[in-house]
Design a protein around this motif. Structure first.
Motif, PDB file in Angstrom:
ATOM      1  N   GLN A  34      90.356  34.582  11.468  1.00 17.24           N
ATOM      2  CA  GLN A  34      91.386  33.803  10.796  1.00 17.24           C
ATOM      3  C   GLN A  34      92.762  34.077  11.383  1.00 17.24           C
ATOM      4  O   GLN A  34      93.583  33.164  11.553  1.00 17.24           O
ATOM      5  CB  GLN A  34      91.377  34.113   9.294  1.00 17.24           C
ATOM      6  CG  GLN A  34      90.131  33.616   8.567  1.00 17.24           C
ATOM      7  CD  GLN A  34      90.147  33.968   7.089  1.00 17.24           C
ATOM      8  OE1 GLN A  34      91.135  34.514   6.593  1.00 17.24           O
ATOM      9  NE2 GLN A  34      89.059  33.683   6.395  1.00 17.24           N
ATOM     10  N   SER A  76      85.865  38.432  10.002  1.00 10.80           N
ATOM     11  CA  SER A  76      86.350  37.161   9.468  1.00 10.80           C
ATOM     12  C   SER A  76      87.878  37.119   9.430  1.00 10.80           C
ATOM     13  O   SER A  76      88.498  36.119   9.794  1.00 10.80           O
ATOM     14  CB  SER A  76      85.785  36.940   8.061  1.00 10.80           C
ATOM     15  OG  SER A  76      86.295  35.756   7.486  1.00 10.80           O
ATOM     16  N   ASN A 102      81.847  42.665   8.404  1.00  4.83           N
ATOM     17  CA  ASN A 102      81.872  41.198   8.419  1.00  4.83           C
ATOM     18  C   ASN A 102      83.220  40.678   7.921  1.00  4.83           C
ATOM     19  O   ASN A 102      83.765  39.696   8.454  1.00  4.83           O
ATOM     20  CB  ASN A 102      80.745  40.646   7.553  1.00  4.83           C
ATOM     21  CG  ASN A 102      79.380  40.919   8.164  1.00  4.83           C
ATOM     22  OD1 ASN A 102      79.258  41.168   9.368  1.00  4.83           O
ATOM     23  ND2 ASN A 102      78.346  40.884   7.336  1.00  4.83           N
ATOM     24  N   GLN A 103      83.764  41.313   6.894  1.00  2.00           N
ATOM     25  CA  GLN A 103      85.054  40.897   6.378  1.00  2.00           C
ATOM     26  C   GLN A 103      86.163  41.122   7.400  1.00  2.00           C
ATOM     27  O   GLN A 103      87.062  40.295   7.562  1.00  2.00           O
ATOM     28  CB  GLN A 103      85.361  41.648   5.084  1.00  2.00           C
ATOM     29  CG  GLN A 103      84.469  41.251   3.911  1.00  2.00           C
ATOM     30  CD  GLN A 103      84.746  42.084   2.672  1.00  2.00           C
ATOM     31  OE1 GLN A 103      85.536  43.018   2.713  1.00  2.00           O
ATOM     32  NE2 GLN A 103      84.076  41.744   1.563  1.00  2.00           N
TER      33      GLN A 103
END
Length: 240
Positions: A54, A50, A46-47
């Motif tokens: 970004q 993300s 998930n990181q």
């Protein structure tokens, strides 16, 4: 005999003690560890997602903030300067309220029968020169406007292409702004041409009206003389 039995008994007693050290498998603990590892990997994934989003957002922002590499501002300003210079070179009667009032009063509206024939003729000559110059100025400006068409066409093609291939909002907006600037300059050309044509036409109409007033003044001069009265003429040698 008794020693052997004792040793044997001791051996029998020690062997079972060695087998009691085997590891015991805990299935519940293993499942818990696997779940923890799975949740940890999911958090890491998930990181990563993300961070990727970004990064893509920053890339898109960079594209939206990228300036258009094409600029036609210099060409537009140069063309406007050339047209303005032609207007400033207007002959005899300039595009100035003060100049129009002064020269129009002198050559077009100050005609009276009290003026001499030479003065009337001089004013008529000035009016004729003003009309000729006005038409010449209009033709020059028309030639300038027509000469701008090829460069305008090239600039429009480049700007439309740049707008269609723009990588971000800023480039598209800048291309659109430059297209609007080009159209504004073309409208300025049309206004200048209309002004020059109107100036020439008005000067000619004013000349015709002033010439009628001048003709009337000259007629008044002629009417002041007595009518011609025929007289007998004696011709030498005719016997009369």
């Amino acid at each position: 005999m008794h020693l052997y039995v004792a040793i044997g008994a001791l051996s029998i007693t020690i062997i079972p003690s060695a087998h009691a050290q085997w590891a015991v498998y805990d299935g519940a603990n293993y499942v818990e560890n696997v779940l923890i590892a799975a949740r940890t990997l999911q958090q890491i994934d998930n990181q990563i997602t993300s961070l990727a989003n970004q990064a893509q957002m920053l890339v898109n922002q960079g594209r939206n903030l990228a300036s258009l590499p094409l600029s036609t501002l210099g060409t537009l300003q140069s063309t406007i300067s050339q047209t303005t210079a032609l207007l400033a070179q207007a002959q005899n009667i300039a595009y100035s309220v003060q100049s129009v009032e002064q020269q129009y009063q002198q050559a077009y509206t100050s005609i009276s029968s009290g003026m001499s024939d030479s003065t009337l003729f001089s004013q008529a000559q000035t009016r004729w020169q003003n009309s000729v110059a006005g038409f010449e100025d209009a033709l020059k400006l028309q030639a300038r406007v027509v000469g701008n068409i090829p460069s305008d066409s090239s600039a429009m093609t480049q700007l439309v292409s740049a707008s269609q291939t723009s990588t971000g909002a800023l480039q598209a907006a800048q291309a659109g702004n430059q297209l609007m600037a080009l159209q504004s300059r073309q409208l300025s050309d049309i206004q200048a041409e209309l002004a020059a044509n109107g100036r020439a036409a008005e000067l000619e109409r004013a000349r015709q009206a002033a010439n009628e007033a001048g003709a009337e003044a000259q007629y008044q001069h002629f009417a002041q003389y007595d009518a011609y009265v025929p007289e007998a003429v004696s011709i030498p040698g005719s016997g009369n």
